[in-house]
Write an enzyme that holds these catalytic residues in place. Structure first.
Site, mmCIF file in Angstrom:
data_model
loop_
_atom_site.group_PDB
_atom_site.id
_atom_site.type_symbol
_atom_site.label_atom_id
_atom_site.label_comp_id
_atom_site.label_asym_id
_atom_site.label_seq_id
_atom_site.Cartn_x
_atom_site.Cartn_y
_atom_site.Cartn_z
ATOM 1 N N GLU A 1 -54.421 33.920 -21.046
ATOM 2 C CA GLU A 1 -53.564 34.654 -20.107
ATOM 3 C C GLU A 1 -53.960 34.454 -18.648
ATOM 4 O OE1 GLU A 1 -53.275 37.056 -23.967
ATOM 5 O OE2 GLU A 1 -54.792 35.909 -22.896
ATOM 6 N N GLU B 1 -55.121 38.724 -30.241
ATOM 7 C CA GLU B 1 -55.132 40.190 -30.241
ATOM 8 C C GLU B 1 -54.651 40.738 -31.586
ATOM 9 O OE1 GLU B 1 -54.624 41.606 -25.669
ATOM 10 O OE2 GLU B 1 -52.994 40.371 -26.434
#
Length: 693
Positions: free
Chosen positions: A134, A114
């Site tokens: 995740e 990210e």
């Protein structure tokens, strides 16, 4: 590099200038996790770049082995997680008025990716990996990842990465547009050179503003993807939430999409599945720790391994070592069995190569480490010898007796037994301290679990060596004490006993199996029996029929390999309920005077799953397992317990131990004489405690 200006030494983030490029370096070993200090340092560094007119571009890079490899999981659920949150950090990076280049090596995972996505450009070494894992913690990328990734890499690639959690290579990242340039050699000078190339480009390419990669976004894309992965996603909440978040990127402006992403993230974060998967993340790492081991214990050096038996288990065990580059001497009694075993190993490797997971050169390299022989004495120079023969105490003791005479001093002698007493084996030879159990699970070259069984006289360095070697061959090793079945198979026994009794009382094999599959198990007890072989452990006398299994075996219903077991199977091994089996069950019930009745699904849960929890509590009481989380690791990796339930002991904690006790008390009369309560379970339930601390 010139004009060095380091940040305070207390920060893991430092900065220095090369000409008009500000280099922002993270040094937060071992994996540059994005903890609070790192996040604060990144924000400060971007602020420094904005405030310095001489800075024309920024490079974000990491020292050590890897780029940012994700969030600091230890911050989950703590106040630190909410200080300088990552969504704010990545927005600050993207909104920098000067070009920001992410220089990626090692792995850019989760929050690390990210950060890279928020940067205006990304350069990487060809060996780098990129991913959003995740989902494996029951979550989704919560810092704009599900919104930026489809805008940069395309919708299909974003779905694959977010919903499966599997990383991609840098070349794949370059092909899909995630990486702007692949560089060879030293990463940082190339990244600085690239930053110098793009320092005057305006407007800056912001991932959040791109729309060109969303053009192929149709309802079919999502429906097809979910359908393709239906079996893999079964029971899990997080993969579908990831799909939903990526879909929001297609349907909403970025500013609205990130709000939807945050909502979905919080729904997952507060749910039981995320807690279970995060618990298991730590449980797996904790399992490798040996309680009470002195600091000065050192492992023995293992350079060559011997394996006795070239059958299914022996061959599979050997492949683990061959793949790790450890030479293996494998011994069989006759040439035909030896050739067949070596041939199957090669066939397995070639099948892996055909799927692109190995090269032909790697296949030959692995097989080159193998020395097949009929000469038992060839094991004399091995540092570890693993016996993988028929599950019979007399046979195993005879083999260990021979090993005692030929194995070199200091060699570790291991048994792959699933049930038998390691202490009895060890006491039959002159060097019991060198004996340890190494219980691999079938297929041994695939299954990750390794139960390392510590005998009463197993030397600490032998135990440590077996545990470290397990990690070296990419297994998840767990310490177990000596008892019948150790941890996993011992807990399997009460489940099988009650499942079989339930058949006589009125349940069908398909009902019992359905309850287990709906719970999240890959298969139920009777499906598992048919797959493994109903005849395993059978006494082989067709005239001696003492139970349902004996009756099935007597008429050659040995499971899938015979086309019939508890189920009937077609040519594609698809099961259907068997009228023959149903009649056998009813005949046995009548013969034993069992009154058949309607069985509820809840009773099946209480008698087959609650009993496993009770047995797990006994295992803890007796010190067979070091900790409750080790039991959970065994059951997730060895038997397919759904990781989103954390394992049987974590699941019991979430259900409430008193609820488990109450359920067992409801069934206690029906389960006698095969059942007795664990005192530990009763005590913890009475005190309102949990197995997990």
């Amino acid at each position: 590099m010139t004009d060095v200006r380091d940040a305070p030494t207390t920060s893991p983030i430092s900065t220095r200038k090369h000409g008009d490029v500000l280099i922002v370096l993270s040094n937060n070993p071992p994996v540059n996790a994005l903890g609070l200090a790192v996040r604060q340092g990144l924000v400060a560094a971007i602020g420094e770049a904005e405030a310095d007119d001489s800075v024309k571009a920024v490079v974000i890079a990491c020292e050590g082995q890897t780029f940012f490899a994700g969030a600091d999981v230890s911050e989950f659920g703590t106040p630190k997680a909410f200080e300088q949150p990552l969504p704010t950090v990545v927005d600050i990076i993207e909104n920098c008025s000067k070009p920001v280049v992410a220089a990626i090596h090692g792995t850019a995972l989760g929050g690390g990716l990210e950060v890279a996505l928020a940067s205006h450009y990304r350069v990487a070494l060809p060996t780098a990996k990129l991913g959003t894992p995740e989902v494996k913690l029951g979550l989704l990328p919560g810092a704009g990842g599900t919104q930026r990734l489809p805008r940069v890499a395309g919708v299909r690639k974003a779905l694959e990465m977010c919903a499966t959690g599997n990383p991609i290579g840098a070349k794949d990242g370059f092909d899909c547009g995630l990486i702007d340039r692949l560089v060879e050699g030293e990463l940082l000078p190339h990244a600085v050179a690239y930053a110098e190339e793009v320092r005057d480009v305006r407007p800056l390419p912001k991932s959040s503003e791109r729309q060109d990669r969303l053009n192929d976004c149709t309802a079919d894309v999502f429906e097809t993807f979910v359908k393709e992965n239906g079996r893999k996603f079964r029971g899990f909440e997080a993969p579908l939430k990831n799909v939903e978040a990526v879909k929001a990127a297609c349907e909403k402006p970025y500013a609205e999409g990130v709000i939807e992403e945050r909502k979905l993230f919080m729904e997952l974060m507060s749910g039981t599945q995320a807690k279970a998967q995060q618990y298991f993340f730590f449980a797996e790492r904790k399992a490798n720790k040996i309680e009470g081991l002195a600091d000065d214990v050192r492992p023995r050096d293992i350079k060559k391994v011997g394996v006795i038996g070239a059958g299914t288990m022996g061959g599979g065990i050997s492949m683990n070592f061959l793949s790790a580059g450890i030479p293996v001497t494998i011994v069989e009694m006759n040439q035909e069995a030896l050739d067949r075993g070596a041939g199957i190993m090669r066939k397995n490797y070639e099948a892996t190569a055909s799927k692109g997971r190995m090269t032909a050169q790697q296949v030959e390299q692995a097989m080159g480490y193998l020395q097949p022989t009929l000469d038992f004495a060839a094991l004399a120079d091995c540092d570890l010898i693993i016996e993988a023969v028929y599950e019979n105490m007399d046979v195993k003791k005879e083999i260990f007796g021979r090993l005692d005479k030929i194995a070199k001093p200091g060699a570790i002698l291991a048994s792959n037994t699933s049930y038998l007493d390691i202490n009895e084996i060890a006491s039959s030879i002159s060097r019991p301290g060198d004996v340890v159990g190494m219980h691999f699970f079938s297929p041994a070259n695939v299954m990750k679990l390794l139960e390392v069984v510590r005998g009463d006289k197993t030397s600490p360095d032998v135990l440590l060596t077996a545990m470290q070697l397990g990690k070296r061959i990419k297994k998840v090793p767990v310490v177990a004490g000596v008892c019948h079945g150790f941890i996993g198979n011992r807990m399997l026994m009460p489940r099988q006993i009650e499942a079989t009794k339930l058949l006589l009382e009125g349940a069908s094999p398909e009902q019992v199996d359905r309850v287990h599959v709906e719970f999240g198990m890959p298969m139920g007890p009777f499906q598992m029996a048919d797959l493994a072989g109903v005849d395993i452990g059978w006494h082989r006398d067709p005239n001696r029929i003492e139970n349902v299994r004996d009756a099935l075996c007597a008429i050659d219903r040995w499971g899938q390999k015979k086309g019939a077991g508890f189920y009937d199977y077609d040519e594609k091994r698809r099961p259907t309920p068997s009228p023959v089996v149903q009649q056998i069950i009813e005949d046995f019930a009548k013969k034993q005077g069992v009154e058949r009745r309607e069985i509820s699904d809840q009773e099946i849960v209480e008698r087959t799953l609650y009993t496993m929890v009770n047995e797990g509590a006994k295992i803890l009481e007796e010190g067979i397992a070091q900790r409750a989380s080790d039991i959970d690791v065994v059951w997730v990796y060895g038997y397919g317990w759904p990781v989103y339930r954390g394992g049987p002991m974590f699941w019991a904690d979430t259900e409430g131990l008193q609820a488990i006790v109450d359920g067992l008390k409801r069934q206690e009369e029906r389960m006698k004489p095969d059942f007795s309560f664990s005192q530990l379970l009763l005590d913890k339930a009475a005190k309102g405690e949990k197995f997990g601390k």
